[in-house]
Design an enzyme around this catalytic site. Structure first.
Site, mmCIF file in Angstrom:
data_model
loop_
_atom_site.group_PDB
_atom_site.id
_atom_site.type_symbol
_atom_site.label_atom_id
_atom_site.label_comp_id
_atom_site.label_asym_id
_atom_site.label_seq_id
_atom_site.Cartn_x
_atom_site.Cartn_y
_atom_site.Cartn_z
ATOM 1 N N ASP A 263 0.822 -1.215 0.000
ATOM 2 C CA ASP A 263 0.000 0.000 0.000
ATOM 3 C C ASP A 263 0.853 1.261 0.000
ATOM 4 O O ASP A 263 0.314 2.363 -0.131
ATOM 5 C CB ASP A 263 -0.954 0.013 1.202
ATOM 6 C CG ASP A 263 -0.224 -0.080 2.524
ATOM 7 O OD1 ASP A 263 0.443 -1.107 2.754
ATOM 8 O OD2 ASP A 263 -0.303 0.865 3.329
ATOM 9 N N ASN A 264 2.167 1.109 0.116
ATOM 10 C CA ASN A 264 3.074 2.258 0.063
ATOM 11 C C ASN A 264 3.842 2.332 -1.252
ATOM 12 O O ASN A 264 4.766 3.143 -1.365
ATOM 13 C CB ASN A 264 4.080 2.197 1.217
ATOM 14 C CG ASN A 264 3.466 2.581 2.541
ATOM 15 O OD1 ASN A 264 2.407 3.189 2.589
ATOM 16 N ND2 ASN A 264 4.119 2.216 3.626
#
Length: 458
Positions: A263-264
């Site tokens: 998610d980063n």
């Protein structure tokens, strides 16, 4: 290695609205007791036509979040899933941030203004949706230094102190609060695709792929790549290329991101979302930035592996639309692309021209051996030997066929030691802010970092 931002008129481009119904949720920004403008990135504000605001207007838009003209009328908290330290988590999403606006720069690139610390959203879970002022200062420093070192990174656009007292377990509390705005080339993550795959939303994934290919254009797959006419395969190749280059850029910068969860990872290949980052004090593959990374999964030397693994998770998600073999073929390009990017970026930072893959790899290997033998940081190594100066022994032999870039070794490169950002220096910059509200050392450091970037790009 990007050039300096160029001034441009304000060009609103809320392209995300075509996906907004299923990509995110409209949210209300937090209301803060104070709006004290602490940092504004005027050179990048000029690049998106927002440089003419006074501080009152700046606070109104970047702390009060009044909509910009002809842009998103309500902030959008984006939805995504993700692997966090390789454990899948479907309960993610923008928990203390949102997409505030989209604009275009002088080159026509679509850029997002996204927030951090702007309040609770449906994805905040038990968190307060806030950001510490120290966290914002650390993000300013990370983005400024990475930009100077040629890394494709988000830009810290604005920091406004908000007058709240925050309690955190990893720094003295209560501590000061802030809201930050970042300028980024998109906020579509690998985790965004993972969510659509988990929910079996094939039509939405097709629409998201089309959006990414249009808004983040890249190269076409190699002529012999299987499935190269399939949009999902094209995107997979582009993300592999970008992530391989980004992993190399971090390594050459001596940088440890710290939290390389899916998610980063932005599919545009842009580094963003800086938490427990560090610059390595020595070339130590095991050096770990995050105190909570107990297995050193995202240690300095494991960052390429982490990015390769993350690209693999994108391939798994894209299986919703296409077959595995062409995705695997794209993924198999990661290692050679990473090696080529390491060589290219290594020569650039060292101030020499490429002498071919074999010679460049030999130079890289000898450089690492020199760093480890001398127990010095990448910053010190690249400065000490820029343009091939002061090289001896095996390092000098490895540099024989590498021509020096103009100005790289003639003493005009830098007067005195160039700026670095090891943890002690970061803490020393925060101390005067915390103790007496003195921001001058921070601004002096930013100016020095920007000057270094200008020299390296020249």
């Amino acid at each position: 290695m990007r050039t300096e931002p160029q001034p441009a008129p304000y060009r609103p481009a809320p392209e995300i609205l075509g996906l907004a119904d299923w990509l995110g949720d409209p949210v209300e920004p937090a209301r803060f007791p104070k709006h004290i403008v602490r940092f504004r990135n005027d050179r990048w504000a000029d690049a998106v036509g927002l440089g003419g605001m006074d501080d009152a207007g700046w606070a109104k838009h970047f702390a009060g979040f009044e909509p910009l003209d002809d842009n998103l009328q309500k902030p959008l908290a984006l939805k995504y899933h993700g692997h966090q330290f390789r454990t899948y988590n479907p309960e993610l999403g923008d928990g203390r941030g949102f997409l505030y606006a989209q604009l275009r720069d002088a080159a026509g690139r679509l850029l997002d203004l996204g927030t951090k610390g702007s309040g609770r959203t449906p994805y905040s879970r038990t968190a307060d949706g806030r950001l510490t002022l120290k966290g914002a200062v650390r993000e300013i420093l990370a983005t400024e230094m990475l930009e100077a070192l040629g890394v494709d990174t988000s830009k810290t656009f604005s920091v406004v102190e908000t007058g709240e007292e925050l309690h955190r377990g990893d720094e003295p509390s209560p501590t000061r609060s802030a809201v930050m705005v970042r300028l980024s080339h998109g906020h579509i993550r690998i985790g965004t695709f993972q969510r659509l795959a988990a929910l079996q939303e094939a039509e939405h994934m097709e629409a998201l792929i089309a959006y990414c290919l249009e808004q983040f254009p890249g190269s076409q797959p190699p002529d012999d790549a299987p499935g190269r006419g399939d949009p999902a395969i094209v995107l997979m190749h582009q993300v592999v290329e970008r992530c391989a280059d980004l992993a190399a850029a971090w390594m050459v910068a001596g940088f440890v991101h710290g939290v390389l969860n899916t998610d980063n990872i932005n599919i545009s290949g842009e580094s963003f979302d800086y938490g427990p980052w560090r610059f390595a004090p020595q070339w130590d593959p095991g050096f770990t930035a995050a105190y909570f990374d107990h297995q050193s999964l995202y240690a300095f030397g494991r960052q390429p592996e982490a990015m390769h693994w993350n690209c693999g998770q994108l391939a798994v998600a894209l299986r919703l639309l296409t077959e595995a073999p062409p995705l695997i073929a794209a993924l198999d390009r990661f290692v050679p692309l990473f090696e080529a990017a390491m060589q290219r970026r290594w020569c650039w930072r060292l101030g020499v021209r490429s002498a071919g893959a074999e010679a460049d790899m030999h130079l890289l290997e000898q450089s690492v051996a020199e760093m480890r033998a001398e127990q010095i940081s990448p910053d010190a190594f690249f400065f000490r030997h820029r343009g091939g100066r002061d090289a001896e022994g095996a390092l000098a032999e490895a540099l024989v066929d590498h021509q020096t870039l103009p100005g790289a070794s003639d003493g005009s490169f830098w007067q005195g030691e160039p700026p670095s950002l090891h943890i002690e220096e970061v803490e020393a910059l925060w101390a005067p802010i915390a103790e007496r509200d003195d921001w001058q050392p921070l601004f002096q450091k930013i100016n020095a970092i920007r000057a270094l970037g200008a020299v390296l790009r020249s």
